[in-house]
Scaffold this active site. Sequence first.
Site, PDB file in Angstrom:
ATOM      1  NE  ARG A 162      -4.124  -1.742   0.872  1.00  0.00           N
ATOM      2  CZ  ARG A 162      -4.171  -3.035  -0.030  1.00  0.00           C
ATOM      3  NH1 ARG A 162      -3.316  -3.585  -0.276  1.00  0.00           N
ATOM      4  NH2 ARG A 162      -4.917  -3.922   0.307  1.00  0.00           N
ATOM      5  CB  SER A 237      -8.350  -1.716   5.208  1.00  0.00           C
ATOM      6  OG  SER A 237      -8.639  -3.134   4.310  1.00  0.00           O
ATOM      7  CD  GLU A 333      -4.982   0.714   2.362  1.00  0.00           C
ATOM      8  OE1 GLU A 333      -5.671   1.236   1.158  1.00  0.00           O
ATOM      9  OE2 GLU A 333      -5.743  -0.241   3.466  1.00  0.00           O
TER      10      GLU A 333
HETATM   11  N1  EPU Z   1     -10.342 -10.194  10.859  1.00  0.00           N
HETATM   12  C1  EPU Z   1     -10.598 -10.513  11.841  1.00  0.00           C
HETATM   13  N2  EPU Z   1     -11.987  -9.513  12.427  1.00  0.00           N
HETATM   14  C2  EPU Z   1     -12.041  -9.061  11.345  1.00  0.00           C
HETATM   15  C3  EPU Z   1     -11.139  -8.774   9.942  1.00  0.00           C
HETATM   16  C4  EPU Z   1     -10.417  -9.418  10.012  1.00  0.00           C
HETATM   17  O1  EPU Z   1     -10.449 -11.186  13.295  1.00  0.00           O
HETATM   18  O2  EPU Z   1     -12.848  -8.457  11.707  1.00  0.00           O
HETATM   19  C5  EPU Z   1      -9.140 -12.094   9.948  1.00  0.00           C
HETATM   20  C6  EPU Z   1      -9.817 -12.432   9.693  1.00  0.00           C
HETATM   21  O3  EPU Z   1     -10.405 -13.533  10.266  1.00  0.00           O
HETATM   22  C7  EPU Z   1      -8.517 -12.944   8.636  1.00  0.00           C
HETATM   23  C8  EPU Z   1      -7.728 -11.902   8.724  1.00  0.00           C
HETATM   24  O4  EPU Z   1      -8.354 -10.928   9.713  1.00  0.00           O
HETATM   25  O5  EPU Z   1      -7.606 -14.209   9.367  1.00  0.00           O
HETATM   26  C9  EPU Z   1      -7.714 -11.385   7.476  1.00  0.00           C
HETATM   27  O6  EPU Z   1      -8.792 -10.716   6.742  1.00  0.00           O
HETATM   28  P1  EPU Z   1      -9.364 -10.522   5.758  1.00  0.00           P
HETATM   29  O7  EPU Z   1      -8.952 -11.849   4.599  1.00  0.00           O
HETATM   30  O8  EPU Z   1      -9.897  -9.656   5.749  1.00  0.00           O
HETATM   31  O9  EPU Z   1      -7.455  -9.421   5.049  1.00  0.00           O
HETATM   32  P2  EPU Z   1      -7.602  -7.946   5.415  1.00  0.00           P
HETATM   33  O10 EPU Z   1      -6.033  -8.159   6.016  1.00  0.00           O
HETATM   34  O11 EPU Z   1      -8.008  -6.898   6.775  1.00  0.00           O
HETATM   35  C10 EPU Z   1      -6.085  -7.128   3.219  1.00  0.00           C
HETATM   36  C11 EPU Z   1      -6.383  -5.500   2.529  1.00  0.00           C
HETATM   37  C12 EPU Z   1      -7.693  -5.903   2.093  1.00  0.00           C
HETATM   38  C13 EPU Z   1      -8.267  -6.572   1.140  1.00  0.00           C
HETATM   39  C14 EPU Z   1      -7.911  -8.174   2.198  1.00  0.00           C
HETATM   40  C15 EPU Z   1      -8.190  -9.381   1.135  1.00  0.00           C
HETATM   41  C16 EPU Z   1      -4.913  -3.933   4.285  1.00  0.00           C
HETATM   42  C17 EPU Z   1      -5.262  -2.992   4.574  1.00  0.00           C
HETATM   43  N3  EPU Z   1      -5.951  -4.668   3.479  1.00  0.00           N
HETATM   44  O12 EPU Z   1      -7.475  -7.223   4.408  1.00  0.00           O
HETATM   45  O13 EPU Z   1      -8.257  -4.128   1.169  1.00  0.00           O
HETATM   46  O14 EPU Z   1      -9.443  -6.804  -0.105  1.00  0.00           O
HETATM   47  O15 EPU Z   1      -6.897  -8.084   2.943  1.00  0.00           O
HETATM   48  O16 EPU Z   1      -6.420  -9.622   0.396  1.00  0.00           O
HETATM   49  O17 EPU Z   1      -4.393  -4.682   3.220  1.00  0.00           O
HETATM   50  C18 EPU Z   1      -7.682  -2.219   1.578  1.00  0.00           C
HETATM   51  O18 EPU Z   1      -7.219  -2.224   1.025  1.00  0.00           O
HETATM   52  O19 EPU Z   1      -8.928  -1.377   1.544  1.00  0.00           O
HETATM   53  C19 EPU Z   1      -8.726  -3.487   1.405  1.00  0.00           C
HETATM   54  C20 EPU Z   1     -10.112  -3.458   1.077  1.00  0.00           C
END
Ligand code: EPU
Length: 338
Positions: A162, A237, A333
Site C-alpha cells: 500500500r 480498509s 491507510e
Molecule cells: N479478521 C478478523 N476480524 C475482522 C477482520 C479480519 O479477525 O473483523 C481476520 C480474518 O479472520 C483473517 C484476517 O483477519 O484471518 C485477514 O482478513 P481479510 O482476509 O479480510 O483481509 P485483511 O488483511 O483484513 C487485506 C486488505 C484488503 C483486501 C484483503 C483481501 C489491507 C489493509 N487490507 O485486508 O484491502 O481486500 O486483504 O486481500 O491490506 C483495502 O485496502 O481497502 C482492502 C479492502
Amino acid sequence: MKIQQQVSLKGYNTFGIDAIARYFVAIHTVEELREALRLQEYPEKIILGGGSNMLITGDLDALVLHINLKGIHVTQEDADEVVVRAMAGENWHNLVLWTLEKGYGGLENLSLIPGNTGTAPIQNIGAYGVELKDCFESCEALEVASSQIVSFSKEDCLFGYRDSFFKNEGKGRYILTSVSMRLTKRDHTLHTAYGDIGAELLRQGIQEPTIHEVSNAVVAIRKSKLPDPEELGNSGSFFKNPVLNAADFKAFQKEHPGVPFYKISDHSYKVPAGWLIEQCGFKGRRFGDAGVHAKQALVLVNYGTATGGEILQLAQMIQEEVHRRFHIAITPEVNIIS
Ligand code: EPU
C-alpha cells in the site's frame, strides 16, 4: 473549463462525507489540468480522483481539481501479451471488466476495488494475493513544477505494501494521468491460493477456473465482507496491517496463540489489524453515524451524516485502544484531508 463554487463533495468521496469545496473544477484533458494549475488566483489546490481512499475532515477552502480523464486503449500487442493504457479518471472496476471482456488476464483478483485508475499506483492497490505492481508496466504523471508529462517505470515507482514513490518523495509533486498494465492473452497465471478464493471456487464447484470465474469469486467474497460504498459510506480498509519483526511477532504469538498472520519473510510478519480491532471489542460498534463495520473491523463506515472529524475521532480511539492493549501501532491507510 468551468469553475464552480460551494460544491458539496458528498458524491465525490466514497465515505459520503458532506464537506464543501469552496471552488471545484472537473478536468477532462491534460491541457485543462495544466490550465487549472496555472490559475494564480487559487493558491490552494487539491487533487481529487475517485475519492475512495480519503477522509475529508472539514470544508476545503481551496480549488478542488476533479480528475476526469477518460480512455482505455491497447498500446502494444503480440501473440501472448498486451499493454493496456487507461486514463486516470477511468473507474477501476470498469477497467477490470473491460480487460475481462477482451479476455486479458492479470487484473481479475483486483475486481471491485473502489476508486479510479489514477489512484491505483499511489496505493499500489492489492487484494487476494495480487498487487497492482504485479502487472504494472508504467504510468504517466504531470509534474506540477514543470507542467511536463513524466513517465515512470515500475522501478521508479518504488512499490511497497500500500505504498509507492507517489505517497512519499513524490507526494504533491505529480498528478497521475494514465496507467499502463501488461496483461496476458493466453496461458493466464491464476492466483487462487489466497484462502478465501480457493474456498469460494470450491463452494461453486469450480476446479479449473477461468479469469472470469476468479473475478466472480473475488466479487462474491468482497460483497460478502465489505460494504458497498453506494449503500454505506466507507473507504475500504481504514488502517494498514501492521508489520512486526520476527522476534516481536513470536513474543506476540506466544501471548495470543490464536492470532492470524501473513509471513512476509523470515524477518517480518503482518498481523491483521481487523483482528486486533475486533479483539478490542470495536467490531460492529456505532458512535452516532460513525461506526466499525459488523463484518470487517478494518472498515470504518458512515451510516449517513457522520462528519470526517467524527470518523477521525473514532479512528484515533481505535488506534489508542489497540496500542494500550497490544502495544502495536496501527496507521491509517486512507489519506486524511484537512
Ligand atoms: N479478521 C478478523 N476480524 C475482522 C477482520 C479480519 O479477525 O473483523 C481476520 C480474518 O479472520 C483473517 C484476517 O483477519 O484471518 C485477514 O482478513 P481479510 O482476509 O479480510 O483481509 P485483511 O488483511 O483484513 C487485506 C486488505 C484488503 C483486501 C484483503 C483481501 C489491507 C489493509 N487490507 O485486508 O484491502 O481486500 O486483504 O486481500 O491490506 C483495502 O485496502 O481497502 C482492502 C479492502
